[in-house]
Scaffold this active site. Sequence first.
Site, short mmCIF file in Angstrom:
data_model
loop_
_atom_site.label_atom_id
_atom_site.label_comp_id
_atom_site.label_asym_id
_atom_site.label_seq_id
_atom_site.Cartn_x
_atom_site.Cartn_y
_atom_site.Cartn_z
N GLU A 95 30.90 41.23 28.21
CA GLU A 95 31.71 40.04 27.74
C GLU A 95 30.76 38.79 27.49
OE1 GLU A 95 34.89 38.68 29.64
OE2 GLU A 95 36.18 38.50 27.99
N CYS A 117 38.93 35.66 25.62
CA CYS A 117 39.23 37.10 26.13
C CYS A 117 39.34 37.95 24.82
CB CYS A 117 40.11 37.34 27.14
SG CYS A 117 41.80 36.78 26.31
N LYS A 136 48.22 28.54 40.67
CA LYS A 136 46.95 27.96 40.84
C LYS A 136 45.91 28.11 39.68
CE LYS A 136 43.08 29.53 41.98
NZ LYS A 136 42.30 28.35 41.42
N GLU A 181 45.79 40.16 33.05
CA GLU A 181 45.22 39.96 31.90
C GLU A 181 43.68 39.72 32.15
OE1 GLU A 181 46.67 40.38 29.03
OE2 GLU A 181 48.62 40.25 29.40
#
Length: 480
Positions: free
Chosen positions: A384, A288, A178, A254
């Site tokens: 982040e 990331c 997906k 992750e």
Amino acid sequence: MRHSRAMAIPHMAYVDGRWVDQPRKFAVRDPFDRALIAEVADASDELVDAAVEAAARAFPAWRAVPGPGRGKLLGELGRRMLADERRLAELCTRENGKTTAEAIAEVRYAASFLTWFAGEAERIYGETIPASHPGQRITVVREPVGPCALITPWNFPYAMLTRKLGAALAAGCTVVAKPAEQTPLGALALAELCDEVGVPAGVVNIVPSSEGVRTGPRLIAAPQIRKVSFTGSTAVGRGILRACADDLKRVSLELGGNAPFVVFADADLDAAVRGAMVAKFRNAGQSCVGANRFIVEQPIAERFTAALVAQVAALRTGRGSEPGVDLGPVIDDAAVAKIARLVDDAIARGARLLHGAPPDGTSRVVAPIVLAGVTPEMAVWREEIFGPVVTLRTARDEADAIAQANDTDAGLVAYVYTRDGARQIRVADALEVGMIGLNEGLVSTAQAPFGGVKHSGLGREGSRHGLDDYTNLKYTAARS
Ligand code: NAP
């Protein structure tokens, strides 16, 4: 329904080797100007279930294909990606916004996982263990875990998928993938290539969806799915781990990072600035492994900052497909709003703006920003950023730099610049992360085990270790 490559933009789901349309569609738009690229089939619950059924049906035959046979198909798929890199890169720039150079680099990076795991498929070794009883022999084999759910984000639409797909297929697993709502087209283009190289029906299924909050949990909950591999935000990752608890499904996560970029006074200044530009501005900061917090030892802080600002000032922003552009748009309005919130908060709390200005929300192209005098309380330091914003703090000494670097829940990657060999070892040992760039601004490669510690995830992708999460060990204790 049959599908032909004459249809330039793939827009249907790919289930059981067939292209399946849906009555409901969702729009995929260019992040730069919001222009419509495609109306994509929006997977219903029934289609998700059908994809899971197809993956479960295809599993026995696929796992029975010898490793070299699975590897051959993966290798072919990797080569097809490379042969088609211009078209695939163009699609990536359109749906994700990244520059043409970055999109080509991503296609090559994505293909490298397929060719890497094509090789690994031939080397899924077991072992023989000396037994403690006379006449006994213990043999260990590695078996595929079963049908897998692969859920991926929008920032690297090809690579985040092939890093999972390559390992899963090499191990003998079948998959239902997906992709993210914003970027389903890359995954569907990959499905076209699977079709062309002859990946058997049901081995790879792609269900695009505008509602990950509905289709994701449905896919994960399907009893036939034995493993979930997810790349995305830490918040969603936590929910997935909880959702897999009852059925004890294997989970790989992750998740987000908050990477420190540490520059010691003895560093090669030019190399550190070069590394900083890559670690910070790749994909307009939406990575990331993007450097989030710059920690610079006091004696070199002024020189490093001046050199970095000079490089930042030379960056050109604009539409990703325009020649000479270094930074494309960020993915959507929410990303712009988040960057604005973080920068406004930092300035209100006393950070100094050395370059750029907070985004005003009129464009998704965010010009690069450099903030100095950042403090640990500021949201821009704790969260982040996922955008082209440099945040700078100084460190008194090595111990202070390490303490600052580790002062976060995230533990994906850290970058360290120093020429002192003894310090390289001390600092690498002390950092609480899964990956370290030592005098290196780009750590990601198919040969190395990618992944984090702390809140950055569970499991590793890439390298020979990337197969571990897709295989179960089974041993036989045999007595003669
Ligand atoms: P996200 O919101 O967590 O979405 C990731 C994927 O999960 C999308 O496909 C999304 O579908 C789906 N999803 C959403 N809600 C779900 C649910 N309840 N159950 C199952 N699936 C669900 O993350 P993002 O904003 O797209 O990606 C950015 C994040 O990914 C950042 O934190 C970044 O650091 C992280 N990331 C990590 C790595 C790594 O390797 N560590 C690599 C790249 C990115 P929809 O799109 O339909 O919502």
